[in-house]
Motif scaffolding. Sequence first.
Motif, short mmCIF file in Angstrom:
data_model
loop_
_atom_site.label_atom_id
_atom_site.label_comp_id
_atom_site.label_asym_id
_atom_site.label_seq_id
_atom_site.Cartn_x
_atom_site.Cartn_y
_atom_site.Cartn_z
N GLN A 1 -6.37 17.50 10.38
CA GLN A 1 -5.49 17.51 11.54
C GLN A 1 -4.12 16.92 11.21
OE1 GLN A 1 -5.83 18.62 14.63
NE2 GLN A 1 -7.99 19.12 14.81
N LEU A 2 -4.05 16.06 10.21
CA LEU A 2 -2.83 15.30 9.97
C LEU A 2 -2.01 15.78 8.78
CD1 LEU A 2 -4.18 11.66 10.59
CD2 LEU A 2 -2.87 13.10 12.16
N GLU A 3 -2.64 16.42 7.82
CA GLU A 3 -1.94 16.77 6.59
C GLU A 3 -1.03 17.98 6.77
OE1 GLU A 3 -4.00 16.91 2.79
OE2 GLU A 3 -5.63 15.76 3.66
N TRP A 4 0.23 17.83 6.32
CA TRP A 4 1.20 18.92 6.29
C TRP A 4 1.70 19.06 4.85
CZ3 TRP A 4 2.92 21.78 10.58
CH2 TRP A 4 2.43 21.36 11.82
N HIS A 5 1.74 20.30 4.37
CA HIS A 5 2.17 20.53 2.99
C HIS A 5 3.32 21.54 2.95
CE1 HIS A 5 -1.26 18.45 1.02
NE2 HIS A 5 -1.87 18.74 2.17
N GLU B 1 3.92 8.50 -8.73
CA GLU B 1 3.81 9.93 -9.07
C GLU B 1 2.39 10.34 -9.40
OE1 GLU B 1 5.82 13.67 -9.59
OE2 GLU B 1 6.45 11.77 -8.73
N VAL B 2 1.69 9.52 -10.18
CA VAL B 2 0.35 9.89 -10.62
C VAL B 2 -0.61 9.98 -9.43
CG1 VAL B 2 -0.27 7.47 -11.08
CG2 VAL B 2 -1.52 9.31 -12.22
N GLU C 1 -3.94 13.11 -0.59
CA GLU C 1 -4.43 12.60 0.69
C GLU C 1 -4.26 11.08 0.79
OE1 GLU C 1 -6.02 14.61 -1.27
OE2 GLU C 1 -6.27 16.48 -0.14
N VAL C 2 -4.48 10.39 -0.33
CA VAL C 2 -4.29 8.93 -0.35
C VAL C 2 -2.84 8.60 -0.04
CG1 VAL C 2 -4.37 6.86 -1.80
CG2 VAL C 2 -6.18 8.58 -1.98
N PHE C 3 -1.93 9.32 -0.71
CA PHE C 3 -0.50 9.13 -0.46
C PHE C 3 -0.16 9.42 1.00
CE2 PHE C 3 3.28 11.86 0.13
CZ PHE C 3 4.28 10.90 0.00
N TRP C 4 -0.68 10.51 1.54
CA TRP C 4 -0.33 10.96 2.88
C TRP C 4 -0.76 9.95 3.95
CZ3 TRP C 4 2.72 14.55 4.95
CH2 TRP C 4 2.55 14.86 6.29
N LEU D 1 0.83 -1.21 0.00
CA LEU D 1 0.00 0.00 0.00
C LEU D 1 0.86 1.26 0.00
CD1 LEU D 1 -2.79 -1.06 2.53
CD2 LEU D 1 -3.06 -0.65 0.07
N ILE D 2 1.95 1.25 0.77
CA ILE D 2 2.83 2.42 0.84
C ILE D 2 3.47 2.70 -0.51
CG2 ILE D 2 5.00 3.27 1.80
CD1 ILE D 2 4.26 1.85 4.42
N ILE D 3 3.99 1.65 -1.15
CA ILE D 3 4.71 1.83 -2.41
C ILE D 3 3.76 2.21 -3.54
CG2 ILE D 3 6.05 0.64 -4.19
CD1 ILE D 3 7.48 -0.89 -2.00
#
Length: 563
Positions: free
Chosen positions: A331-335, A193-194, A201-204, A186-188
Amino acid sequence: MGNWIVNHGLTAFILAVWMGINIFLFVWFFFVYELQDRFYYTRHLLGSALAWARAPAAVLNFNCLLILLPVCRNLLSLIRGSFMCCGRTMRKQLDKNLSFHKLVAYMIGLMTAVHMIAHLLNVEWYNNSRQGVYDKLSTALSALEDEGNTTYLNPIRKTDIQIPTYFVFTTIAGLTGVIITLALILIITSSMEVIRRSYFEVFWYTHHLFVIFFIGLVIHGAGRIVRSQSVTDPPHNYTLCKDRSDEWGRIPECPVPQFAGGFPQTWMWVIGPMFLYLCERLVRFIRYMQRVTYRKIVMRPSKVLELQLVKNGFKMEVGQYVFLNCPAISQLEWHPFTMTSAPEEDFFSVHIRSAGDWTDKLISIVQQLPEGAQGPKMGVDGPFGTASEDVFDYEVSMLVGAGIGVTPFASILKSIWYKFKASNPKLRTRKIYFYWLCRETHAFEWFADLLQVLEKEMEERGMGDFLTYKLYLTGWDQSTAQHVTVHFDQDTDVVTGLKQKTHYGRPIWDKEFEQVRKENPTSVVGTFLCGPEALGKVLEKKCVKYSDVDPRKTRFYFNKENF
């Protein structure tokens, strides 16, 4: 070759050392399990699959030690500050932290696949040996009496269950192995890139499965399913006793062989990086709790939001970036956002372009605020160093920005303006070439004011040649073309209002590099990019092509922003 060594020599050396360590660990542990006497009986049951399972495990331990270090942002900033007395080539390696992080992740993925396939074969062969499918010795080894559940060789202890899947899901090693593998997949896959660009958000969120991955990794070895022969008194000599299994325990020369699982070692590899990362997250949390106030909120053209923020004790350098968190959105996302303010200013600013769900929501919240009101609560982590920090270490700098990628150079140009106003004698840079590529005319508007101020400042000080800038419009419609044609003979540009006219199309980089080399025949030129990967590859090749191996002549060093 000489030019390539100038730009990539140290990077290649570091990668060669990393790959060399991986190869050494794989080969060393492969032959340990393939040749050592204490694994003879284990090899008899499993064959070479034993070595093919254990060698990747050693490589996995090494790379799991490394995987967290490149994403410890505060640690990297600390190291970068410590390296200020060292050469710029050493500091450049820190800017490739995410590339190295990905490379290590690919190695972990590859070794996990090999390790998993080998162990699936091992489980099948363990099961067959337990059922008496193979030779007499395999059956005898699998049927050895167990004293306190510690002296067996074959971890499959039951003969009435012939499904290997049952063993996989009912043992510590098997269950944690499944969990680790699923988390890694799931992580990889979510890091492609796409997906990262379109569904951040899915990636994060899936990337935070690394917590489960590391917990499972530490527990995984506790199952001790790979076992080796223990030393007994009298000793069991396999060369003498391997063909006399019926006599084991009956004659003094062949006592019943005893086996034990290896001591779990993975935790010793990863405990240090896990502690450092825990400290990293603690520092981030402390910074998040510090109060941030809004000095000014401006909505620029092309859906670009400018936030001017103030935070006690905040100190920055040119080209640095911060991570922003807005609890009202998540609360969790940092950009990450590069700061556009200068160190000389009493605030720090970021320009945020509409580029996804998070930025769209933030812009929507700000647009609904009453005039003069404070914006939503904002957490700030940083600042963190980037390649652009080194811009003043070069006599000549080429700054290339694409779209919103101009932001680090806004900070640099502002700082130059302040340094000129203060007549700063420490300013080493004597020439800057600035290139900005944009698809639409509105994107130039918010930045043109700064360039106009710089233009005027340079002229008043008789330093008109200090800053050479070229703006490129890469997309336009018929009305823009007609408007430019009608006003072509005006003193200032019809798009930006600057004396320097806008170019239409893309730069001819060979021509630009040739001109810079001709105008600076004995200089070290730092080429800085904040833009797409494709443009980075082009500029990197040009730096190699136009660098001279002779240190007395022009040399180009490529630097790219990485988030």
